[in-house]
Design a protein around this motif. Structure first.
Motif, mmCIF file in Angstrom:
data_model
loop_
_atom_site.group_PDB
_atom_site.id
_atom_site.type_symbol
_atom_site.label_atom_id
_atom_site.label_comp_id
_atom_site.label_asym_id
_atom_site.label_seq_id
_atom_site.Cartn_x
_atom_site.Cartn_y
_atom_site.Cartn_z
ATOM 1 N N PRO A 69 0.837 -1.211 0.000
ATOM 2 C CA PRO A 69 0.000 0.000 0.000
ATOM 3 C C PRO A 69 0.869 1.258 0.000
ATOM 4 O O PRO A 69 1.879 1.327 0.690
ATOM 5 C CB PRO A 69 -0.803 -0.123 1.306
ATOM 6 C CG PRO A 69 0.009 -1.034 2.170
ATOM 7 C CD PRO A 69 0.710 -1.986 1.234
ATOM 8 N N VAL A 70 0.481 2.223 -0.811
ATOM 9 C CA VAL A 70 1.246 3.466 -0.908
ATOM 10 C C VAL A 70 1.320 4.164 0.446
ATOM 11 O O VAL A 70 2.364 4.667 0.844
ATOM 12 C CB VAL A 70 0.628 4.396 -1.976
ATOM 13 C CG1 VAL A 70 1.279 5.774 -1.927
ATOM 14 C CG2 VAL A 70 0.801 3.785 -3.364
ATOM 15 N N LEU A 71 0.212 4.178 1.153
ATOM 16 C CA LEU A 71 0.190 4.711 2.518
ATOM 17 C C LEU A 71 0.068 3.537 3.478
ATOM 18 O O LEU A 71 -0.995 2.925 3.587
ATOM 19 C CB LEU A 71 -0.981 5.678 2.715
ATOM 20 C CG LEU A 71 -0.884 7.013 1.977
ATOM 21 C CD1 LEU A 71 -2.162 7.819 2.199
ATOM 22 C CD2 LEU A 71 0.329 7.807 2.428
ATOM 23 N N PRO A 99 -3.427 1.018 10.700
ATOM 24 C CA PRO A 99 -2.261 0.316 10.126
ATOM 25 C C PRO A 99 -2.622 -0.446 8.842
ATOM 26 O O PRO A 99 -2.772 -1.668 8.843
ATOM 27 C CB PRO A 99 -1.851 -0.633 11.259
ATOM 28 C CG PRO A 99 -3.146 -0.958 11.939
ATOM 29 C CD PRO A 99 -3.982 0.298 11.853
ATOM 30 N N VAL A 100 -2.748 0.279 7.740
ATOM 31 C CA VAL A 100 -3.186 -0.303 6.472
ATOM 32 C C VAL A 100 -2.285 -1.463 6.052
ATOM 33 O O VAL A 100 -2.767 -2.531 5.653
ATOM 34 C CB VAL A 100 -3.237 0.778 5.362
ATOM 35 C CG1 VAL A 100 -3.575 0.164 4.010
ATOM 36 C CG2 VAL A 100 -4.245 1.856 5.736
ATOM 37 N N TYR A 101 -0.976 -1.278 6.148
ATOM 38 C CA TYR A 101 -0.030 -2.316 5.742
ATOM 39 C C TYR A 101 -0.305 -3.620 6.494
ATOM 40 O O TYR A 101 -0.359 -4.704 5.895
ATOM 41 C CB TYR A 101 1.400 -1.839 5.994
ATOM 42 C CG TYR A 101 2.482 -2.834 5.619
ATOM 43 C CD1 TYR A 101 3.034 -2.830 4.335
ATOM 44 C CD2 TYR A 101 2.960 -3.753 6.535
ATOM 45 C CE1 TYR A 101 4.030 -3.727 3.986
ATOM 46 C CE2 TYR A 101 3.948 -4.654 6.202
ATOM 47 C CZ TYR A 101 4.490 -4.639 4.928
ATOM 48 O OH TYR A 101 5.460 -5.541 4.596
ATOM 49 N N MET A 135 -7.775 -0.937 1.842
ATOM 50 C CA MET A 135 -7.889 0.524 1.789
ATOM 51 C C MET A 135 -6.692 1.174 1.102
ATOM 52 O O MET A 135 -6.011 2.014 1.693
ATOM 53 C CB MET A 135 -8.030 1.078 3.211
ATOM 54 C CG MET A 135 -9.229 0.572 3.971
ATOM 55 S SD MET A 135 -9.332 1.238 5.648
ATOM 56 C CE MET A 135 -8.051 0.277 6.467
ATOM 57 N N PRO A 136 -6.394 0.818 -0.145
ATOM 58 C CA PRO A 136 -5.227 1.427 -0.790
ATOM 59 C C PRO A 136 -5.386 2.923 -1.041
ATOM 60 O O PRO A 136 -4.393 3.639 -1.162
ATOM 61 C CB PRO A 136 -5.117 0.660 -2.104
ATOM 62 C CG PRO A 136 -6.506 0.206 -2.382
ATOM 63 C CD PRO A 136 -7.097 -0.106 -1.038
ATOM 64 N N PHE A 137 -6.640 3.382 -1.130
ATOM 65 C CA PHE A 137 -6.908 4.802 -1.345
ATOM 66 C C PHE A 137 -7.615 5.422 -0.139
ATOM 67 O O PHE A 137 -8.232 6.464 -0.246
ATOM 68 C CB PHE A 137 -7.765 4.999 -2.599
ATOM 69 C CG PHE A 137 -7.095 4.593 -3.875
ATOM 70 C CD1 PHE A 137 -6.188 5.435 -4.510
ATOM 71 C CD2 PHE A 137 -7.345 3.352 -4.442
ATOM 72 C CE1 PHE A 137 -5.561 5.064 -5.690
ATOM 73 C CE2 PHE A 137 -6.719 2.970 -5.625
ATOM 74 C CZ PHE A 137 -5.827 3.824 -6.247
ATOM 75 N N PHE A 184 6.896 9.128 4.119
ATOM 76 C CA PHE A 184 5.459 9.323 4.305
ATOM 77 C C PHE A 184 4.683 8.292 3.496
ATOM 78 O O PHE A 184 3.695 7.738 3.951
ATOM 79 C CB PHE A 184 5.075 10.746 3.882
ATOM 80 C CG PHE A 184 3.598 11.016 3.972
ATOM 81 C CD1 PHE A 184 2.978 11.113 5.204
ATOM 82 C CD2 PHE A 184 2.843 11.171 2.817
ATOM 83 C CE1 PHE A 184 1.602 11.356 5.289
ATOM 84 C CE2 PHE A 184 1.481 11.413 2.893
ATOM 85 C CZ PHE A 184 0.866 11.508 4.132
ATOM 86 N N THR A 185 5.168 8.039 2.276
ATOM 87 C CA THR A 185 4.581 6.990 1.447
ATOM 88 C C THR A 185 5.546 5.807 1.413
ATOM 89 O O THR A 185 6.705 5.921 1.801
ATOM 90 C CB THR A 185 4.339 7.493 0.006
ATOM 91 O OG1 THR A 185 5.591 7.916 -0.561
ATOM 92 C CG2 THR A 185 3.358 8.654 -0.006
ATOM 93 N N THR A 186 5.050 4.681 0.933
ATOM 94 C CA THR A 186 5.886 3.490 0.845
ATOM 95 C C THR A 186 7.025 3.744 -0.143
ATOM 96 O O THR A 186 6.784 4.101 -1.301
ATOM 97 C CB THR A 186 5.048 2.279 0.395
ATOM 98 O OG1 THR A 186 4.051 2.035 1.391
ATOM 99 C CG2 THR A 186 5.911 1.045 0.230
#
Length: 200
Positions: A69-71, A99-101, A135-137, A184-186
């Protein structure tokens, strides 16, 4: 203009990660190429509707965004006092970190979470994805406004490439990625290198 700037780095990162996973998984790549060929045989050229006519490519992107995930963490501010089902109280004004990742790689939500399986996002399998576990976005009313633009851009780029080339990992390219801490982003800690093979 800001959306265009913000979207290019994130979209190009996900596109590179998708190519990385396609290079590692030739059986998935074959299915993606078959869908691209079927699309061009039917339509001749790229159109906006290609995003909706290429469900397997969309699934390939979604699975790449699940794994990377980007975030990795999404932060939100609590707007009203709320008590979670666990009994934990959240008070208005505090910030929470989602924690999306970790959610994307939780085996309770995604069996074999480290395996690249685009089929998770197709047909009946897609119905098994619980709300707020992918939740990638982001999600809800604050979902990323660039989501459709990003998918359109990535789809057209991947279709253009797979129409003429297949991909393999470049010599010396590891099969597992390392991350650059503190971003901040992956951020991937090495360059993703794939080899383009002209298709016959």
């Amino acid at each position: 203009m800001e959306m265009l700037r913000a979207g290019h780095e994130t979209s190009s990162t996900i596109l590179a990660l998708t190519l990385f996973e396609l290079a590692k998984n030739p059986e998935v790549q074959d299915k993606a190429i078959a869908e691209v060929d079927a699309y061009f045989n039917k339509n001749g050229n790229l159109f906006y509707e290609s995003v909706h006519e290429t469900p397997y490519l969309n699934a390939c992107f979604n699975e790449a965004m699940r794994l990377y995930p980007v975030l990795g963490v999404v932060t939100r501010e609590v707007m009203d006092d709320y008590t979670l089902p666990s009994g934990v109280s959240l008070h208005k004004g505090i910030r929470i970190h989602i924690p999306v990742y970790s959610i994307h790689r939780d085996p309770n939500y995604f069996p074999k979470p480290l395996c690249y399986q685009p089929e998770r996002f197709l047909g009946e399998e897609k119905q098994n994805i619980l709300p707020y576990t992918f939740m990638p976005f982001g999600d809800g009313p604050r979902i990323c406004i660039g989501m459709r633009f990003a998918m359109m851009m990535m789809t057209s780029a991947l279709m253009t490439l797979l129409r003429k080339y297949s991909v393999e990992l470049a010599e010396g390219m590891p099969r597992e990625l390392i991350y650059e801490p503190g971003g901040f982003t992956t951020q991937i800690g090495l360059k993703i290198r794939v080899k383009l093979i002209p298709r016959q």
